[in-house]
Design a protein around this motif. Sequence first.
Motif, PDB file in Angstrom:
ATOM      1  N   LYS A  66      23.637  43.695  62.036  1.00 25.79           N
ATOM      2  CA  LYS A  66      23.805  42.296  61.751  1.00 25.79           C
ATOM      3  C   LYS A  66      25.190  42.095  61.823  1.00 25.79           C
ATOM      4  CE  LYS A  66      21.266  39.200  58.856  1.00 25.79           C
ATOM      5  NZ  LYS A  66      20.244  38.756  58.192  1.00 25.79           N
ATOM      6  N   TYR A  84      27.917  38.804  61.829  1.00 30.44           N
ATOM      7  CA  TYR A  84      28.402  37.389  61.274  1.00 30.44           C
ATOM      8  C   TYR A  84      29.868  37.484  62.342  1.00 30.44           C
ATOM      9  CZ  TYR A  84      24.143  38.050  58.176  1.00 30.44           C
ATOM     10  OH  TYR A  84      23.130  37.857  57.930  1.00 30.44           O
ATOM     11  N   LEU A 106      25.406  34.981  64.875  1.00 26.81           N
ATOM     12  CA  LEU A 106      24.970  36.223  63.819  1.00 26.81           C
ATOM     13  C   LEU A 106      24.110  36.556  65.107  1.00 26.81           C
ATOM     14  CD1 LEU A 106      24.087  38.095  62.359  1.00 26.81           C
ATOM     15  CD2 LEU A 106      21.536  36.775  61.909  1.00 26.81           C
ATOM     16  N   LEU A 111      25.182  29.901  64.674  1.00 29.70           N
ATOM     17  CA  LEU A 111      24.176  29.797  62.949  1.00 29.70           C
ATOM     18  C   LEU A 111      24.582  27.798  62.307  1.00 29.70           C
ATOM     19  CD1 LEU A 111      25.335  32.874  61.208  1.00 29.70           C
ATOM     20  CD2 LEU A 111      23.207  32.501  62.043  1.00 29.70           C
ATOM     21  N   ALA A 140      27.489  35.331  54.292  1.00 33.52           N
ATOM     22  CA  ALA A 140      26.985  35.048  55.269  1.00 33.52           C
ATOM     23  C   ALA A 140      25.420  34.208  55.381  1.00 33.52           C
ATOM     24  CB  ALA A 140      26.398  35.843  56.137  1.00 33.52           C
ATOM     25  N   GLU A 148      23.792  31.595  57.257  1.00 34.22           N
ATOM     26  CA  GLU A 148      22.134  31.838  58.366  1.00 34.22           C
ATOM     27  C   GLU A 148      21.686  30.923  57.675  1.00 34.22           C
ATOM     28  OE1 GLU A 148      19.559  35.348  59.098  1.00 34.22           O
ATOM     29  OE2 GLU A 148      21.521  35.939  57.725  1.00 34.22           O
TER      30      GLU A 148
END
Length: 262
Positions: A124, A126, A136, A141, A187, A191
């Motif tokens: 992942k 970000y 992401l 996002l 994050a 998200e």
Amino acid sequence: MPAADLPLLIDAARAAGRIATSFTGPDAQRWDKPGGAGPVTEADLAVNDMLTDMLRTARPGYGWLSEESEDTATRLGRDTVFIIDPIDGTRSFVEGSKTWAHSIAVAEGGQITAAAVYLPMLDKLYTAGLGQGAALNGAPLTVSDTERMQDCSVLVTKPALQPHHWRGGTPPALKRGHRPSLAYRLALVGEGRFDGMLTLRDSWEWDIAAGALIVSEAGGTITDRAGLPLRFNNPHPTLDGVIAATPAVHAGLFAGLKPPSP
């Protein structure tokens, strides 16, 4: 210049992941920092060494603030500064868990302009650039669309659940979540998987910097616990707690908090 810095941060985050995952978490040599400052491992230091070389070579005019580097006043004379946590969530790394992250940011004039938070074990990545949105793994996002406090879910740790912090008792929306990385918690708000994240303790800048831009560029609101905008590259590099959430949830959390004790 987020447009110029963000690709560099992405490359650095992926390189950090390759180094960190070459160590086996529980088998990596570890020791405790003085003064109860938490654990550090040989992986933290190896990542920090690589990032120091890669980023400072690419941007020799930038200042440097990293959890694993000795801090000096030199950075205070630089308008643009790297703010780094080589491994955020070292305890998670030591346990062999997957929720540790590399947190890499650039601050200009006290404001974060480019950010990357990378969890290599979950693949992942970000990212965010000031005025460019958050993503992401390249997909845009947006924070959740939750408007009502009674419908929201907010990530906290145990200290923030104490009723003496709240005007009307602890809000039921607060959910304890074991994610040792503050960068990852932020994050997750960006998200949209959680509606907010809250910590009432003083927080190191390197834990917050990258995630803060991800939240704000995803449409969220992020302040310190007193409701003030976050400023980075402070002489003592800490922040007075963090409230990060959708705009409506942030307003509800802030209204429910008692003012900090003098």
